[in-house]
Scaffold this motif. Structure first.
Motif, short mmCIF file in Angstrom:
data_model
loop_
_atom_site.label_atom_id
_atom_site.label_comp_id
_atom_site.label_asym_id
_atom_site.label_seq_id
_atom_site.Cartn_x
_atom_site.Cartn_y
_atom_site.Cartn_z
N LEU A 3 10.68 -5.71 -5.64
CA LEU A 3 9.43 -5.69 -6.90
C LEU A 3 8.84 -7.14 -6.64
N VAL A 4 7.41 -7.09 -7.08
CA VAL A 4 6.76 -8.47 -7.09
C VAL A 4 6.44 -8.48 -8.51
N GLU A 35 10.83 -10.95 -6.59
CA GLU A 35 10.19 -12.01 -6.16
C GLU A 35 9.10 -12.61 -7.03
N ILE A 36 9.13 -13.56 -7.74
CA ILE A 36 8.05 -14.03 -8.99
C ILE A 36 7.27 -14.92 -8.15
N ILE A 37 6.03 -14.34 -8.34
CA ILE A 37 5.04 -15.17 -7.85
C ILE A 37 4.31 -15.82 -8.98
N ASP A 38 4.22 -17.10 -9.32
CA ASP A 38 3.80 -18.06 -10.00
C ASP A 38 2.40 -18.44 -9.61
N LEU A 39 1.36 -17.94 -10.19
CA LEU A 39 0.00 -18.28 -9.48
C LEU A 39 -0.36 -19.76 -9.91
N GLY A 40 0.22 -20.50 -10.75
CA GLY A 40 0.06 -22.07 -11.12
C GLY A 40 0.74 -22.50 -10.04
N GLU A 41 1.52 -22.12 -8.97
CA GLU A 41 2.09 -22.81 -7.74
C GLU A 41 1.53 -22.30 -6.55
N TRP A 42 0.98 -20.93 -6.62
CA TRP A 42 0.24 -20.51 -5.35
C TRP A 42 -0.87 -21.24 -4.99
N ASN A 43 -1.75 -21.55 -5.83
CA ASN A 43 -2.93 -22.22 -5.60
C ASN A 43 -3.71 -21.31 -4.61
N LEU A 44 -4.04 -20.05 -5.15
CA LEU A 44 -5.08 -19.25 -4.41
C LEU A 44 -6.49 -19.76 -4.56
#
Length: 185
Positions: A3-4, A35-44
């Motif tokens: 899961l994402v 897997e947690i995708i934290d958009l604050g850290e991914w900087n897309l």
């Protein structure tokens, strides 16, 4: 099962991240790899309709791959001006039905106000259905999120805590049931 879980907030003190973690934790207890995708850290970067996706930074390709490889998805967003956060909308603009088609998606929202994130969840529901995904019918919302959590990350409201945990368990169970149904028919 993979899961994402996407936390759609740029706030370093995000209550959305806390809520997503509760749902993800319950899914892990049911046996899922999350897997947690934290958009604050991914900087897309900003999605800008480039004709060649390969010109985006590597993290965009990784995000798309994670979404494609996932068996199911958890999407969490704070309610900003009556809808989802800009960073989550931007992230979702990078993917399409190819990444989400036929997948079950757990939706949750957080809001500063007492009414919760109903509009955000309705918008996410529409986006998921447009991308041919299956949003779960239960879409919990954390109202007054700035004061809703205990220092350990749990919700003060035990019933709401239980609803978020149930969302994580339900996502895993419906994916498992769907797999069994697919294999036997």
């Amino acid at each position: 099962m993979k899961l994402v879980a996407v936390s759609g907030s740029m706030n370093p003190h995000s209550t959305t991240r806390k809520a997503v973690s509760i749902v993800a934790g319950a899914a892990r207890k049911e046996g899922a790899e999350v897997e947690i995708i934290d958009l604050g850290e991914w900087n897309l970067p900003m999605f800008d309709c480039r004709p060649d996706d390969s010109t985006y930074p590597d993290r965009v390709q990784r995000f798309k791959e994670r979404m494609l490889e996932a068996d199911g998805v958890i999407l969490g967003s704070p309610q900003y001006h009556g809808t989802l956060s800009g960073c989550l909308k931007n992230a979702l603009d990078f993917i399409g039905a190819r990444e989400l088609e036929g997948k079950f998606v757990a939706l949750l929202g957080t809001a500063g106000g007492a009414l919760g994130a109903t509009d955000t969840l309705n918008t996410l529901n529409i986006i998921c259905r447009t991308l041919h995904a299956w949003p779960l019918p239960s879409m919990p919302s954390v109202p007054r999120s700035f004061e809703a959590f205990l220092p350990d990350g749990r919700l003060k409201d035990e019933k709401l805590q239980a609803r978020l945990e149930k969302l994580g368990r339900d996502l895993v169970r419906i994916i498992q049931r769907n797999r069994v149904g697919t294999l036997t028919h």
